[in-house]
Design a protein around this motif. Structure first.
Motif, PDB file in Angstrom:
ATOM      1  N   HIS A  19      -8.076  42.976 106.050  1.00 34.04           N
ATOM      2  CA  HIS A  19      -6.977  43.808 105.561  1.00 34.04           C
ATOM      3  C   HIS A  19      -5.693  43.555 106.345  1.00 34.04           C
ATOM      4  O   HIS A  19      -5.109  44.476 106.893  1.00 34.04           O
ATOM      5  CB  HIS A  19      -7.355  45.296 105.657  1.00 34.04           C
ATOM      6  CG  HIS A  19      -8.347  45.705 104.652  1.00 34.04           C
ATOM      7  ND1 HIS A  19      -9.662  45.379 104.748  1.00 34.04           N
ATOM      8  CD2 HIS A  19      -8.205  46.392 103.491  1.00 34.04           C
ATOM      9  CE1 HIS A  19     -10.305  45.862 103.701  1.00 34.04           C
ATOM     10  NE2 HIS A  19      -9.456  46.473 102.922  1.00 34.04           N
ATOM     11  N   VAL A  43      -9.908  53.413  80.282  1.00 30.09           N
ATOM     12  CA  VAL A  43     -11.118  53.944  79.622  1.00 30.09           C
ATOM     13  C   VAL A  43     -11.585  55.210  80.359  1.00 30.09           C
ATOM     14  O   VAL A  43     -11.928  56.220  79.736  1.00 30.09           O
ATOM     15  CB  VAL A  43     -12.248  52.886  79.591  1.00 30.09           C
ATOM     16  CG1 VAL A  43     -13.487  53.438  78.907  1.00 30.09           C
ATOM     17  CG2 VAL A  43     -11.783  51.631  78.885  1.00 30.09           C
ATOM     18  N   SER A  44     -11.552  55.164  81.714  1.00 34.41           N
ATOM     19  CA  SER A  44     -11.962  56.334  82.509  1.00 34.41           C
ATOM     20  C   SER A  44     -11.039  57.517  82.227  1.00 34.41           C
ATOM     21  O   SER A  44     -11.499  58.650  82.043  1.00 34.41           O
ATOM     22  CB  SER A  44     -11.927  56.001  84.000  1.00 34.41           C
ATOM     23  OG  SER A  44     -12.821  54.975  84.278  1.00 34.41           O
ATOM     24  N   THR A  47     -11.832  58.929  78.958  1.00 31.29           N
ATOM     25  CA  THR A  47     -13.083  59.708  78.990  1.00 31.29           C
ATOM     26  C   THR A  47     -12.861  61.088  79.590  1.00 31.29           C
ATOM     27  O   THR A  47     -13.550  62.042  79.252  1.00 31.29           O
ATOM     28  CB  THR A  47     -14.156  58.968  79.826  1.00 31.29           C
ATOM     29  OG1 THR A  47     -13.991  57.577  79.690  1.00 31.29           O
ATOM     30  CG2 THR A  47     -15.553  59.347  79.424  1.00 31.29           C
ATOM     31  N   LEU A  48     -11.915  61.188  80.498  1.00 30.03           N
ATOM     32  CA  LEU A  48     -11.636  62.490  81.128  1.00 30.03           C
ATOM     33  C   LEU A  48     -10.769  63.362  80.235  1.00 30.03           C
ATOM     34  O   LEU A  48     -11.060  64.546  80.029  1.00 30.03           O
ATOM     35  CB  LEU A  48     -10.942  62.260  82.485  1.00 30.03           C
ATOM     36  CG  LEU A  48     -10.425  63.506  83.210  1.00 30.03           C
ATOM     37  CD1 LEU A  48     -11.581  64.381  83.678  1.00 30.03           C
ATOM     38  CD2 LEU A  48      -9.558  63.132  84.391  1.00 30.03           C
ATOM     39  N   PRO A  51     -12.052  64.649  75.955  1.00 26.83           N
ATOM     40  CA  PRO A  51     -12.881  65.846  75.723  1.00 26.83           C
ATOM     41  C   PRO A  51     -12.133  67.158  75.995  1.00 26.83           C
ATOM     42  O   PRO A  51     -12.302  68.129  75.256  1.00 26.83           O
ATOM     43  CB  PRO A  51     -14.035  65.693  76.728  1.00 26.83           C
ATOM     44  CG  PRO A  51     -14.057  64.263  77.087  1.00 26.83           C
ATOM     45  CD  PRO A  51     -12.659  63.765  76.961  1.00 26.83           C
ATOM     46  N   ILE A  52     -11.277  67.141  77.026  1.00 24.51           N
ATOM     47  CA  ILE A  52     -10.559  68.379  77.375  1.00 24.51           C
ATOM     48  C   ILE A  52      -9.532  68.720  76.289  1.00 24.51           C
ATOM     49  O   ILE A  52      -9.530  69.827  75.742  1.00 24.51           O
ATOM     50  CB  ILE A  52      -9.879  68.234  78.757  1.00 24.51           C
ATOM     51  CG1 ILE A  52     -10.940  68.037  79.842  1.00 24.51           C
ATOM     52  CG2 ILE A  52      -9.022  69.452  79.068  1.00 24.51           C
ATOM     53  CD1 ILE A  52     -10.391  67.675  81.195  1.00 24.51           C
ATOM     54  N   THR A  55     -11.251  69.496  72.863  1.00 24.24           N
ATOM     55  CA  THR A  55     -11.890  70.822  72.802  1.00 24.24           C
ATOM     56  C   THR A  55     -10.835  71.930  72.728  1.00 24.24           C
ATOM     57  O   THR A  55     -10.985  72.892  71.969  1.00 24.24           O
ATOM     58  CB  THR A  55     -12.794  71.034  74.043  1.00 24.24           C
ATOM     59  OG1 THR A  55     -13.609  69.896  74.221  1.00 24.24           O
ATOM     60  CG2 THR A  55     -13.659  72.262  73.909  1.00 24.24           C
ATOM     61  N   TYR A  56      -9.767  71.765  73.516  1.00 22.40           N
ATOM     62  CA  TYR A  56      -8.703  72.770  73.522  1.00 22.40           C
ATOM     63  C   TYR A  56      -8.049  72.865  72.137  1.00 22.40           C
ATOM     64  O   TYR A  56      -7.848  73.971  71.615  1.00 22.40           O
ATOM     65  CB  TYR A  56      -7.654  72.420  74.587  1.00 22.40           C
ATOM     66  CG  TYR A  56      -6.520  73.402  74.653  1.00 22.40           C
ATOM     67  CD1 TYR A  56      -6.703  74.648  75.256  1.00 22.40           C
ATOM     68  CD2 TYR A  56      -5.284  73.114  74.077  1.00 22.40           C
ATOM     69  CE1 TYR A  56      -5.672  75.565  75.301  1.00 22.40           C
ATOM     70  CE2 TYR A  56      -4.243  74.029  74.114  1.00 22.40           C
ATOM     71  CZ  TYR A  56      -4.447  75.256  74.729  1.00 22.40           C
ATOM     72  OH  TYR A  56      -3.426  76.171  74.755  1.00 22.40           O
ATOM     73  N   TYR A  58      -9.395  71.987  69.302  1.00 26.58           N
ATOM     74  CA  TYR A  58     -10.380  72.544  68.366  1.00 26.58           C
ATOM     75  C   TYR A  58     -10.383  74.084  68.462  1.00 26.58           C
ATOM     76  O   TYR A  58     -10.349  74.784  67.448  1.00 26.58           O
ATOM     77  CB  TYR A  58     -11.773  71.982  68.673  1.00 26.58           C
ATOM     78  CG  TYR A  58     -12.895  72.771  68.041  1.00 26.58           C
ATOM     79  CD1 TYR A  58     -13.161  72.655  66.672  1.00 26.58           C
ATOM     80  CD2 TYR A  58     -13.662  73.670  68.798  1.00 26.58           C
ATOM     81  CE1 TYR A  58     -14.163  73.405  66.084  1.00 26.58           C
ATOM     82  CE2 TYR A  58     -14.660  74.421  68.214  1.00 26.58           C
ATOM     83  CZ  TYR A  58     -14.912  74.291  66.852  1.00 26.58           C
ATOM     84  OH  TYR A  58     -15.898  75.043  66.270  1.00 26.58           O
ATOM     85  N   ALA A  59     -10.398  74.586  69.715  1.00 29.21           N
ATOM     86  CA  ALA A  59     -10.441  76.041  69.922  1.00 29.21           C
ATOM     87  C   ALA A  59      -9.184  76.722  69.365  1.00 29.21           C
ATOM     88  O   ALA A  59      -9.261  77.766  68.711  1.00 29.21           O
ATOM     89  CB  ALA A  59     -10.604  76.346  71.404  1.00 29.21           C
ATOM     90  N   GLU A  60      -8.023  76.090  69.625  1.00 26.14           N
ATOM     91  CA  GLU A  60      -6.759  76.656  69.136  1.00 26.14           C
ATOM     92  C   GLU A  60      -6.743  76.677  67.606  1.00 26.14           C
ATOM     93  O   GLU A  60      -6.342  77.668  66.999  1.00 26.14           O
ATOM     94  CB  GLU A  60      -5.584  75.826  69.664  1.00 26.14           C
ATOM     95  CG  GLU A  60      -5.309  76.054  71.130  1.00 26.14           C
ATOM     96  CD  GLU A  60      -4.930  77.487  71.446  1.00 26.14           C
ATOM     97  OE1 GLU A  60      -3.917  77.964  70.915  1.00 26.14           O
ATOM     98  OE2 GLU A  60      -5.670  78.139  72.221  1.00 26.14           O
ATOM     99  N   TYR A  62      -9.345  76.690  65.623  1.00 25.52           N
ATOM    100  CA  TYR A  62     -10.354  77.665  65.176  1.00 25.52           C
ATOM    101  C   TYR A  62      -9.763  79.079  65.160  1.00 25.52           C
ATOM    102  O   TYR A  62      -9.914  79.827  64.196  1.00 25.52           O
ATOM    103  CB  TYR A  62     -11.568  77.595  66.119  1.00 25.52           C
ATOM    104  CG  TYR A  62     -12.738  78.453  65.706  1.00 25.52           C
ATOM    105  CD1 TYR A  62     -13.810  77.902  65.005  1.00 25.52           C
ATOM    106  CD2 TYR A  62     -12.775  79.816  66.012  1.00 25.52           C
ATOM    107  CE1 TYR A  62     -14.885  78.681  64.627  1.00 25.52           C
ATOM    108  CE2 TYR A  62     -13.838  80.603  65.632  1.00 25.52           C
ATOM    109  CZ  TYR A  62     -14.902  80.033  64.947  1.00 25.52           C
ATOM    110  OH  TYR A  62     -15.964  80.814  64.580  1.00 25.52           O
ATOM    111  N   ARG A  63      -9.063  79.397  66.247  1.00 25.44           N
ATOM    112  CA  ARG A  63      -8.477  80.743  66.353  1.00 25.44           C
ATOM    113  C   ARG A  63      -7.385  80.950  65.308  1.00 25.44           C
ATOM    114  O   ARG A  63      -7.228  82.035  64.747  1.00 25.44           O
ATOM    115  CB  ARG A  63      -7.931  80.971  67.764  1.00 25.44           C
ATOM    116  CG  ARG A  63      -9.046  81.311  68.767  1.00 25.44           C
ATOM    117  CD  ARG A  63      -8.577  81.197  70.182  1.00 25.44           C
ATOM    118  NE  ARG A  63      -7.439  82.059  70.461  1.00 25.44           N
ATOM    119  CZ  ARG A  63      -7.544  83.338  70.829  1.00 25.44           C
ATOM    120  NH1 ARG A  63      -8.722  83.887  70.953  1.00 25.44           N
ATOM    121  NH2 ARG A  63      -6.486  84.057  71.078  1.00 25.44           N
ATOM    122  N   GLU A  66      -8.969  81.495  61.998  1.00 20.49           N
ATOM    123  CA  GLU A  66      -9.559  82.834  61.964  1.00 20.49           C
ATOM    124  C   GLU A  66      -8.493  83.894  61.706  1.00 20.49           C
ATOM    125  O   GLU A  66      -8.679  84.820  60.917  1.00 20.49           O
ATOM    126  CB  GLU A  66     -10.262  83.105  63.294  1.00 20.49           C
ATOM    127  CG  GLU A  66     -11.370  84.139  63.150  1.00 20.49           C
ATOM    128  CD  GLU A  66     -12.180  84.274  64.406  1.00 20.49           C
ATOM    129  OE1 GLU A  66     -11.565  84.368  65.482  1.00 20.49           O
ATOM    130  OE2 GLU A  66     -13.415  84.281  64.311  1.00 20.49           O
TER     131      GLU A  66
END
Lengths: 72, 406
Positions: A19, A43-44, A47-48, A51-52, A55-56, A58-60, A62-63, A66
């Motif tokens: 070094h 890619v990493s 991958t992180l 999904p976050i 999902t967020y 999707y939830a928003e 969905y609400r 509704e």
């Protein structure tokens, strides 16, 4: 018997024979280094983050659906 | 003669010298390895600020909340002590979580460092208990109701559950006896954590630190002083800036506003939410409709963490050379962040389902770990790179050689 002063060059050498040039070109070719980092890690990062965010969203959604369902 | 009389060769001093000055460190460790020393700094800050806070705090249900307000308003520098202690707990967990995930990514838990990992899990457990009982001490609404909800979980244990809860409370509800014993234990536990940290370090120094390549680094080591001191110092300064932003600009952002309301056993808050660092585990607890099942799931989280070094079958430590594990690692991190988010959401659709899926995802990582190592070994053997090598030989190459087979 004080300590024998050691020359800076010798101290630098003792860090590691592998070094020796870590800091010399830290800012050299920075666009290349950044693009290399991106290509190595996208890619990493994908991958992180996917999904976050997925999902967020999707939830928003969905609400929201509704709420609309209860409204009409 | 002068060398023999060196102070660093005397008893006690030689131990410090061997572990804190001349300790051989891999030359290639990155800044991710500084989170261990940062965790030590956090523990030190928590103990010092805690000792001074205890000089002004009164562990009595009628006075606890007021004594905290007295610290904030009347004690010179009391606001700083309290904000450092309250935010210091959050900083401690941030640092420790990053330390754990670094260990997971670079396989620092695998042989021969199983003991280091298991001691780390013990420290995490002790930290969780200490932080939980510490949050009860200000005796605000969230302190009281958080203590009531979490200690009541013990009642899920068949036969002896209710007796355990009464024993924990020191009565038939969370009251003065509970506050007193929590204060006593909150003072005691950090010193037990300190002892566990010393054993954790001793176990680490038996085989030396892991490194980003995950291979034996015996051929290329450098002294801890001055190189790692300087490297750690960079992280300490960065941490001090990050910590100061919270203390001076957003001291209550990580807390709950309801804890500025004095504890009232007659008024239950609309949402009882634990501190942010418990949210992932809390989400797993809530994702199972059965109380005993939820408690068992929490137990399983820590059993999984303890078991990780023993169920790991991979011949390679670092995820830099484990493409499948690398993706799984990032998915696990995403999963934990999602669990943290779900933990502070109301118990309603779609959060319940997301929490349940995320909980399954969390355990899936540990369930697939034993299979993953075998799968990776087969992929290497089938890649025409080292088809003549037996798994035992592969293990030897990856763990003991300084070269990675290409």
């Amino acid at each position: 018997m004080g300590k024998v002063p050691v020359r800076l060059k010798e101290v630098a050498y003792t860090i590691s024979p592998y070094h020796q040039h870590v800091m010399t070109g830290l800012w050299k070719d920075i666009p290349y280094k950044l693009s290399k980092k991106f290509h190595e890690n996208w890619v990493s990062a994908f991958t992180l983050v996917v999904p976050i965010v997925g999902t967020y969203m999707y939830a928003e959604n969905y609400r929201e659906q509704e709420k609309l369902h209860h409204r009409y | 003669m002068a060398r023999r009389l060196s102070i660093l060769k005397q008893p006690i001093f030689s131990t410090f010298n061997n572990h804190l000055i001349d300790y051989p460190t891999p030359s290639n460790i990155s800044y991710w390895w500084s989170f261990g020393s940062l965790a030590g700094l956090c523990l030190f800050i928590q103990i010092i600020t805690g000792v001074f806070l205890a000089m002004h705090y009164t562990p009595h249900v009628d006075l606890a909340f007021l004594s905290v307000e007295h610290i904030m308003r009347d004690v010179k520098g009391g606001w700083l002590l309290r904000y450092m202690h309250a935010n210091g707990a959050s900083m401690f967990f941030i640092v420790v979580y990053l330390h754990i995930f670094r260990g997971l990514y670079y396989g620092s838990y695998s042989s021969p460092r199983e003991l280091v990992w298991c001691l780390g899990v013990v420290i995490l457990l002790l930290m969780i208990i200490t932080a939980f009982i510490g949050y009860v001490l200000p005796w605000g609404q969230m302190s009281f109701w958080g203590a009531t909800v979490i200690t009541s979980l013990a009642s899920a244990i068949p036969v002896v559950g209710d007796t355990i809860v009464t024993w924990l409370w020191g009565g038939f509800s969370v009251d003065n006896a509970t506050l007193n014993r929590f204060f006593s234990l909150h003072y005691l536990l950090p010193f037990i954590i300190s002892a566990a940290v010393i054993i954790h370090l001793a176990a680490l120094h038996q085989y030396g630190s892991n490194n980003p390549l995950g291979i034996n680094s015996s051929v290329d080591k450098i002294a801890f002083y001055p190189y790692m001191y300087v490297k750690d110092l960079v992280c300490w300064v960065a941490f001090a800036i990050f910590f100061s932003i919270f203390i001076f600009y957003a001291p209550n952002v990580l807390g709950h506003p309801d804890n500025y309301i004095p504890a009232n056993p007659m008024s239950t808050p609309a949402h009882i939410v634990p501190e942010w660092y418990f949210l992932p585990v809390y989400a797993i607890l809530r994702s199972i409709p059965n109380k005993l099942g939820g408690v068992a799931a929490i137990g399983l989280v820590f059993v999984s963490l303890f078991a990780l070094p023993f169920i790991n079958t991979s011949y390679v430590r670092s995820s830099s050379f484990r493409p499948i594990h690398q993706k799984l690692f990032w998915l696990l991190l995403a999963d934990c962040l999602l669990l943290g988010w779900i933990g502070c959401q109301p118990v309603e659709a779609p959060y319940v389902t997301i929490g349940q899926i995320a909980s399954v995802g969390f355990f899936f990582y540990f369930a697939i770990t034993p299979i993953l190592g075998e799968l990776e070994a087969r992929l290497i053997q089938n890649s025409n790179v080292c088809e003549d090598l037996s798994p035992r030989k592969l293990s030897h190459i990856f763990k003991n050689s300084i070269y990675v087979v290409k």
